[in-house]
Design an enzyme around this catalytic site. Structure first.
Site, mmCIF file in Angstrom:
data_model
loop_
_atom_site.group_PDB
_atom_site.id
_atom_site.type_symbol
_atom_site.label_atom_id
_atom_site.label_comp_id
_atom_site.label_asym_id
_atom_site.label_seq_id
_atom_site.Cartn_x
_atom_site.Cartn_y
_atom_site.Cartn_z
ATOM 1 N N SER A 16 0.816 -1.223 0.000
ATOM 2 C CA SER A 16 0.000 0.000 0.000
ATOM 3 C C SER A 16 0.848 1.271 0.000
ATOM 4 O O SER A 16 0.420 2.314 0.486
ATOM 5 C CB SER A 16 -0.958 0.013 1.208
ATOM 6 N N ARG A 17 2.047 1.166 -0.530
ATOM 7 C CA ARG A 17 2.963 2.300 -0.645
ATOM 8 C C ARG A 17 3.426 2.851 0.705
ATOM 9 O O ARG A 17 3.922 3.967 0.778
ATOM 10 C CB ARG A 17 2.338 3.433 -1.474
#
Length: 230
Positions: A204-205
């Protein structure tokens, strides 16, 4: 009906790659498990990149600033690393050589994509001793020594044929002679880091970013460690 004109030559086949999203997260970078010295931590990651089959793990993007303030970057190969810094070799009259003469600072980026990792090193750059440059030069492949002597790196040339003709003429001159003397304009540089960032891709970065900054008063190793937001 739209009057928009499609840009000439744009290949729409690239669109899927431009909009692809990949999620990372198999690896973790935790403060509790990194070395107190970034050069030691770099050695660990470099050895792992090599062991896990990263193609040319010593390939790094060298970024410099020209005398007029124009930034430039190119890929070079790391040829040495120890507690004094990171070593690479090149023609000192090339564009990067001229930039380093004007502004002797640079950034190195190691893009280890298969591992979802990168290391970014920033520091001051100086010359490697002539003895070390001679030793490295002597170990280069014969053809590489001929080409480095022939080529005035970054300077314009009329054609590929002209370049190859110069190579052939010098190779004939040195026929039967293994010792090709190192040109004075060619030699090594050493980047002494003052900042080293280790980047690990996460899901999710929410990537892990740990940064070492040189600080003689920070600890025994002389580095301060902090985490940055992704």
């Amino acid at each position: 009906m739209s009057d928009a004109i499609e840009p000439e030559g744009l290949d729409r086949a690239v669109e899927p790659a431009l909009h692809r999203h990949s999620d990372y997260g198999a690896e973790v970078l935790d403060e509790r498990h990194v070395a107190s010295d970034p050069l030691v931590q770099f050695d660990r990651w470099f050895a792992e990149a090599d062991a896990r089959g990263v193609y040319e793990p010593n390939a790094m993007v060298l970024a410099t600033v020209d005398a007029d303030g124009t930034p430039s970057s190119r890929t070079v190969l790391l040829r040495g690393v120890d507690d004094r810094g990171f070593v690479f070799y090149t023609d000192r009259e090339s564009r990067k050589g001229r930039a380093l003469a004007a502004h002797p600072t640079a950034t190195l980026l190691f893009p280890w994509y298969p591992l979802h990792r990168q290391v970014i090193v920033t520091g001051e750059v100086g010359f490697v001793d002539d003895e070390d440059s001679d030793a490295y030069w002597a170990g280069r492949p014969y053809g590489s020594r001929i080409s480095a002597t022939t080529s005035r790196q970054s300077q314009p040339i009329g054609s590929r044929a002209e370049l190859e003709a110069g190579f052939a003429a010098l190779a004939e001159q040195y026929a039967g002679v293994d010792e090709v003397r190192r040109p004075e304009r060619w030699g090594g540089y050493r980047l002494r880091p003052w900042r080293v960032e280790f980047w690990q891709g996460r899901t999710s970065r929410l990537h892990d970013r740990l940064v070492f900054t040189r600080d003689p008063g920070a600890d025994a190793a002389g580095w301060r460690l902090e985490r940055l937001q992704p």
